[in-house]
Scaffold this motif. Structure first.
Motif, PDB file in Angstrom:
ATOM      1  N   MET A 149       0.834  -1.207   0.000  1.00  0.00           N
ATOM      2  CA  MET A 149       0.000   0.000   0.000  1.00  0.00           C
ATOM      3  C   MET A 149       0.867   1.254   0.000  1.00  0.00           C
ATOM      4  N   LEU A 150       1.931   1.244   0.809  1.00  0.00           N
ATOM      5  CA  LEU A 150       2.797   2.421   0.881  1.00  0.00           C
ATOM      6  C   LEU A 150       3.517   2.653  -0.438  1.00  0.00           C
ATOM      7  N   PHE A 151       4.033   1.590  -1.040  1.00  0.00           N
ATOM      8  CA  PHE A 151       4.711   1.729  -2.333  1.00  0.00           C
ATOM      9  C   PHE A 151       3.743   2.238  -3.394  1.00  0.00           C
ATOM     10  N   ALA A 152       2.537   1.665  -3.428  1.00  0.00           N
ATOM     11  CA  ALA A 152       1.559   2.105  -4.428  1.00  0.00           C
ATOM     12  C   ALA A 152       1.152   3.552  -4.199  1.00  0.00           C
ATOM     13  N   GLY A 153       1.079   3.970  -2.924  1.00  0.00           N
ATOM     14  CA  GLY A 153       0.652   5.335  -2.634  1.00  0.00           C
ATOM     15  C   GLY A 153       1.647   6.389  -3.058  1.00  0.00           C
ATOM     16  N   VAL A 154       2.947   6.095  -2.870  1.00  0.00           N
ATOM     17  CA  VAL A 154       3.958   7.122  -3.161  1.00  0.00           C
ATOM     18  C   VAL A 154       4.566   6.945  -4.550  1.00  0.00           C
ATOM     19  N   GLU A 155       4.155   5.886  -5.270  1.00  0.00           N
ATOM     20  CA  GLU A 155       4.774   5.620  -6.564  1.00  0.00           C
ATOM     21  C   GLU A 155       4.589   6.793  -7.531  1.00  0.00           C
ATOM     22  N   ARG A 156       3.428   7.440  -7.464  1.00  0.00           N
ATOM     23  CA  ARG A 156       3.191   8.557  -8.381  1.00  0.00           C
ATOM     24  C   ARG A 156       4.193   9.689  -8.168  1.00  0.00           C
ATOM     25  N   ASP A 157       4.658   9.847  -6.921  1.00  0.00           N
ATOM     26  CA  ASP A 157       5.618  10.910  -6.647  1.00  0.00           C
ATOM     27  C   ASP A 157       6.998  10.597  -7.212  1.00  0.00           C
ATOM     28  N   TYR A 158       7.264   9.321  -7.485  1.00  0.00           N
ATOM     29  CA  TYR A 158       8.586   8.926  -7.971  1.00  0.00           C
ATOM     30  C   TYR A 158       8.533   8.325  -9.367  1.00  0.00           C
ATOM     31  N   SER A 159       7.364   8.362  -9.977  1.00  0.00           N
ATOM     32  CA  SER A 159       7.205   7.941 -11.364  1.00  0.00           C
ATOM     33  C   SER A 159       6.530   9.079 -12.123  1.00  0.00           C
ATOM     34  N   GLU A 160       6.887   9.229 -13.352  1.00  0.00           N
ATOM     35  CA  GLU A 160       6.318  10.313 -14.132  1.00  0.00           C
ATOM     36  C   GLU A 160       6.067   9.866 -15.561  1.00  0.00           C
ATOM     37  N   GLU A 161       5.082  10.497 -16.155  1.00  0.00           N
ATOM     38  CA  GLU A 161       4.814  10.289 -17.578  1.00  0.00           C
ATOM     39  C   GLU A 161       5.815  11.127 -18.364  1.00  0.00           C
ATOM     40  N   THR A 162       6.592  10.495 -19.207  1.00  0.00           N
ATOM     41  CA  THR A 162       7.632  11.209 -19.948  1.00  0.00           C
ATOM     42  C   THR A 162       7.064  11.956 -21.151  1.00  0.00           C
ATOM     43  N   LEU A 190      -2.254  -0.696   9.105  1.00  0.00           N
ATOM     44  CA  LEU A 190      -0.894  -0.148   9.097  1.00  0.00           C
ATOM     45  C   LEU A 190      -0.607   0.577   7.790  1.00  0.00           C
ATOM     46  N   GLY A 191      -1.039   0.005   6.669  1.00  0.00           N
ATOM     47  CA  GLY A 191      -0.816   0.664   5.383  1.00  0.00           C
ATOM     48  C   GLY A 191      -1.513   2.003   5.293  1.00  0.00           C
ATOM     49  N   ALA A 192      -2.744   2.079   5.803  1.00  0.00           N
ATOM     50  CA  ALA A 192      -3.477   3.353   5.778  1.00  0.00           C
ATOM     51  C   ALA A 192      -2.763   4.416   6.608  1.00  0.00           C
ATOM     52  N   VAL A 193      -2.257   4.018   7.780  1.00  0.00           N
ATOM     53  CA  VAL A 193      -1.546   4.981   8.628  1.00  0.00           C
ATOM     54  C   VAL A 193      -0.262   5.449   7.941  1.00  0.00           C
ATOM     55  N   LEU A 194       0.490   4.516   7.336  1.00  0.00           N
ATOM     56  CA  LEU A 194       1.731   4.901   6.658  1.00  0.00           C
ATOM     57  C   LEU A 194       1.455   5.824   5.471  1.00  0.00           C
ATOM     58  N   MET A 195       0.369   5.578   4.751  1.00  0.00           N
ATOM     59  CA  MET A 195       0.026   6.441   3.620  1.00  0.00           C
ATOM     60  C   MET A 195      -0.326   7.846   4.103  1.00  0.00           C
ATOM     61  N   ARG A 196      -1.041   7.933   5.225  1.00  0.00           N
ATOM     62  CA  ARG A 196      -1.352   9.259   5.760  1.00  0.00           C
ATOM     63  C   ARG A 196      -0.098   9.948   6.292  1.00  0.00           C
ATOM     64  N   MET A 197       0.851   9.156   6.799  1.00  0.00           N
ATOM     65  CA  MET A 197       2.112   9.748   7.249  1.00  0.00           C
ATOM     66  C   MET A 197       2.860  10.394   6.094  1.00  0.00           C
ATOM     67  N   THR A 198       2.806   9.777   4.911  1.00  0.00           N
ATOM     68  CA  THR A 198       3.485  10.329   3.742  1.00  0.00           C
ATOM     69  C   THR A 198       2.615  11.318   2.985  1.00  0.00           C
ATOM     70  N   ASN A 199       1.435  11.624   3.560  1.00  0.00           N
ATOM     71  CA  ASN A 199       0.565  12.662   3.002  1.00  0.00           C
ATOM     72  C   ASN A 199       0.054  12.312   1.607  1.00  0.00           C
ATOM     73  N   VAL A 200      -0.312  11.040   1.414  1.00  0.00           N
ATOM     74  CA  VAL A 200      -0.933  10.632   0.154  1.00  0.00           C
ATOM     75  C   VAL A 200      -2.310  10.058   0.475  1.00  0.00           C
ATOM     76  N   PRO A 201      -3.255  10.157  -0.447  1.00  0.00           N
ATOM     77  CA  PRO A 201      -4.595   9.624  -0.183  1.00  0.00           C
ATOM     78  C   PRO A 201      -4.565   8.117   0.027  1.00  0.00           C
ATOM     79  N   VAL A 202      -5.435   7.647   0.886  1.00  0.00           N
ATOM     80  CA  VAL A 202      -5.510   6.214   1.174  1.00  0.00           C
ATOM     81  C   VAL A 202      -6.296   5.533   0.067  1.00  0.00           C
TER      82      VAL A 202
END
Length: 779
Positions: free
Chosen positions: A436-449, A726-738
């Motif tokens: 869940m955490l990887f999927a939540g923050v992936e957009r911040d570290y992946s981009e459409e070229t 736990l995944g929901a809490v970690l996603m909120r910690m990184t400030n991404v939508p659950v």
């Protein structure tokens, strides 16, 4: 006698019982040692990872030239060097083109001398690849005779694909930014620290992977509980009191844990010798790099035996040990729930204050995060025995014989079943949370070229100063088998006033009509035409247009003290408008489009590239195109176009998770198999007796499956709930939508269940052997 001496005496007696207690004693100790040893080996490997990565980085720095001392002219101690990195299929092949200019030129680590022109010094892994059938196209690309093998000092890992190629052509490019003239190898630049979110990913990953290991180690020290109870009753019969028998039992567990430490060290050393032959996603390690930090290794050496003693004493806290047997409350005292319910809220209490921070509010407190994650995961382990006890207590006795046998066994020994599944539950919960955490923050570290691989698969970027050769480069690549089309494009800048070259700049894109058609919708075109782009995107200081007949200065307009003078070019009177379109690399251009007959005659452009379209019917067309580009210009950059791009740091952390999860799954499966065999071994006489009384073997086999399936289902349900929380809490910690990817959640739970299913199937052959009549034999 002092308390310390009493403890030492009783623990030593327990160790003697475990080691010298006959075949049963040492088999039980060995099984406990194997279970503990597997966990210890993984713990030692984990403590060695930071040092191994630091050693890799240190060796990589010794061959870097980023901050090396440079010279303006050739000398006895100068070396011309240029990057020659490339991609071959799924492999990254790094290398350097080298040309010593004197006898004292700095020698790269791992080399005894530099290869001559047309010669290669290669890493052992690259040597094997080049000599294999798979490396045929790469042999054609590098096109050199192998004269040396790079030593370990010049490689970051045994599986690295690295080379040095000798040449005598770098002197022609010595003044370009692509070639360095160095007097020493040096890199004093420090890698930037990971941002807070990536650091959190690493921290949670290590914590979530190590907690299951600790759970398995704690469960392994309790192997052989039923046989141990018989020995404790015998000790009470000869005069030992209850406290003494508990200390002796702790001594037996201590013997198993010490055996596990020795076996774990052996497993670790054996696995370390195999590391040169293992490469996971292009990463490999030298055995000597995988050395645990001694403070961490000392903690493992002390914590494991101490945990064995404490876990055993804790397990026997409610047992009444009498001369005729061990009674764990004949009317069993139900497990208390209150303290188990405190662990998850305590973990949440540590993590909730960190919500909403992301990368904007500083770094996360490592100890606070680790403690919160551990409490949540351990809470799952603590809740599972209570949940299993309540569930099997509520289930009735109806159903087939196999179900009744399994249910009765679980009602009698639900704690043992929960311990076996606890590690699986914790591992699955951690995996769900990490996914869940990887999927939540992936957009911040992946981009459409914005790149369009359907229009061009490759973009070959020329070096600065060689843009006028772009047409020759395009022709060289176009003549290669597997190439459907090449589109060479060059760009230069034009200014109206040489005194102000930083503002009001007009970009000129030069190419054939077919090439210009890739960046604009042309009404019609023939050589000699020019177009002004409409709808394009202008950069700061650029002008989108120029009027017919206007004079522009083009070519060498920035550094007029070196090179030819700027060229005066007149905008053709017949210039027409054309609608801009994105090129294959995703860029929307502005300015003017000019065909070769109408283009200014300049010797220096701003940039140039060749877009390459492949023939889909030709095997290895991409590798053939890369080879053609390398042979035409080894210093040109062949970039594969792709629609998305992931940050390298994020990709490295994901690879680390894959490696760690693989090792934990291997540990889980092996430990479960060992513990399952121990449970069956203790019940050998009971199974043989049931068969002797006429019970079908299929019925007993199904009962074993039921005994495994029910705890696993409850454990996976609890793990899913805990992992989602736990995944929901970690996603909120990184400030991404659950957001919950239910397919990934199901996959994680399925993998956990699959491991248990495989272990159960592997335990069936020993189970069938134990049902034979000779299982009733006793001594």
């Amino acid at each position: 006698m002092s308390m310390l001496r009493t403890w030492a005496r009783d623990l030593a007696m327990g160790v003697r019982f475990a080691v010298a207690g006959g075949r049963e004693g040492w088999v039980r100790t060995l099984l406990t040692g194997v279970g503990v040893g597997l966990g210890v080996a993984l713990l030692l490997g984990t403590t060695a990872v930071p040092g191994a990565m630091a050693a890799r980085d240190a060796r990589g720095d010794t061959r870097e030239t980023i901050t090396s001392h440079t010279a303006d002219r050739p000398g006895r101690d100068t070396l011309l060097i240029a990057h020659g990195n490339m991609t071959y299929r799924s492999h990254d092949v790094d290398g350097r083109l080298v040309q010593p200019e004197g006898p004292d030129a700095p020698l790269a680590p791992g080399l005894e001398k530099y290869p001559g022109p047309g010669e290669l010094a290669v890493s052992p892994a690259l040597d094997r690849l080049l000599k294999s059938d798979e490396g045929q196209l790469l042999r054609e690309r590098l096109d050199g005779r192998i004269t040396a093998v790079i030593g370990d000092a010049g490689l970051v890992g045994p599986g690295e694909l690295y080379y040095y190629k000798g040449t005598d052509r770098l002197s022609e490019e010595a003044d370009s930014s692509y070639v360095q003239r160095i007097t020493a190898f040096e890199n004093t630049l420090e890698s930037p620290p990971l941002d807070p979110v990536l650091a959190l990913l690493v921290l949670v990953m290590f914590t979530a992977l190590l907690v299951p290991v600790a759970v398995f180690v704690a469960a392994a020290v309790r192997f052989g509980g039923d046989r141990r109870d018989q020995r404790l009753a015998a000790l009470r019969l000869v005069g030992a009191d209850g406290r003494m028998t508990r200390r002796i039992a702790a001594g037996e567990a201590l013997a198993g844990s010490l055996t596990g430490l020795l076996l774990g060290a052996g497993f670790f050393l054996a696995a370390r010798r195999l590391t040169p032959y293992v490469s996971i996603q292009g990463r490999s390690l030298f055995p000597e790099d995988l050395a645990p930090a001694w403070p961490l290794a000392l903690i493992v050496a002390v914590a494991v035996p101490a945990a064995a003693v404490l876990v055993t004493l804790f397990a026997l806290r409610n047992a009444v040990i009498e001369p005729l047997g061990v009674v764990r409350s004949a009317a069993p005292v139900r497990r208390r729930i209150w303290w188990r319910l405190l662990l998850p809220p305590a973990g949440l209490g540590l993590l909730v204050p960190l919500m909403g921070r992301g990368n904007e509010s500083g770094r996360f407190n490592q100890w606070q995060v680790s403690a919160g994650v551990v409490l949540l995961l351990v809470g799952i382990t603590a809740l599972l025995p209570w949940l299993l006890e309540r569930t099997v207590g509520l289930l009735g006795g109806a159903g087939p014989v196999s179900w009744q046998l399994a249910l009765r066994r679980l009602q009698l020994t639900s704690g043992t079943a929960a311990r076996l599944v606890g590690g699986i539950a914790v591992a699955v919960a951690g995996a769900i949370a990490l996914q869940m955490l990887f999927a939540g923050v992936e957009r911040d570290y992946s981009e459409e070229t914005g790149q369009d691989p359907s229009r061009a698969s490759l973009s070959i970027l020329t070096r600065i100063g060689t843009e006028d050769r772009v047409d020759a480069l395009g022709k060289a690549v176009a003549g290669t088998r597997g190439i459907a089309k090449t589109v060479p494009l060059a760009s230069t800048s034009g200014v109206r006033d040489l005194a102000d070259v930083e503002s009001d700049t007009v970009v000129l894109t030069i190419g054939t009509c077919a090439a210009l058609g890739e960046v604009a919708e042309l009404p019609s075109c023939r050589d000699g035409d020019a177009f002004v782009l409409t709808g394009g995107a202008t950069m700061r200081g650029e002008s989108a247009t120029a009027t017919p007949g206007e004079k522009l200065f083009t070519g060498n307009i920035h550094d007029r003290s070196d090179g030819p003078a700027p060229t005066v070019w007149t905008v053709p009177a017949s210039i027409r408008p054309a609608q801009a379109r994105k090129d294959p690399a995703g860029h929307l251009r502005s300015g003017l489009l000019v065909t070769p007959a109408a283009a200014p005659k300049v010797h220096r452009y701003g940039s140039a590239q060749v877009y390459v379209t492949l023939d889909p019917g030709t095997p290895d067309a991409l590798e053939l195109a890369r080879t053609a580009a390398y042979k035409a210009d080894p210093l040109a950059t062949a970039m594969t176009l792709q629609s998305t791009r992931t940050a390298p740091e994020f990709g490295s952390i994901r690879r680390g998770l894959f490696i760690g999860a693989t090792l934990v799954l291997v540990l889980i499966g092996t430990s479960l198999l060992v513990s399952q065999l121990e449970q069956l071994r203790e019940r050998r006489k009971l199974l043989a007796a049931l068969v002797a009384f006429g019970t079908k073997r299929s019925t007993l086999s199904l009962s074993v499956l039921w005994q495994t399936a029910l705890p696993v289902l409850l454990g996976l349900a609890l793990a899913t709930a805990g992992g989602l929380a736990l995944g929901a809490v970690l996603m909120r910690m990184t400030n991404v939508p659950v957001r919950i990817d239910w397919a990934s959640v199901a996959a994680m739970a399925g993998i956990g269940g699959g491991v248990v299913a495989v272990v159960t199937l592997l335990s069936l052959p020993p189970l069938l052997r134990m049902m034979r009549p000779d299982g009733l034999r006793t001594e």
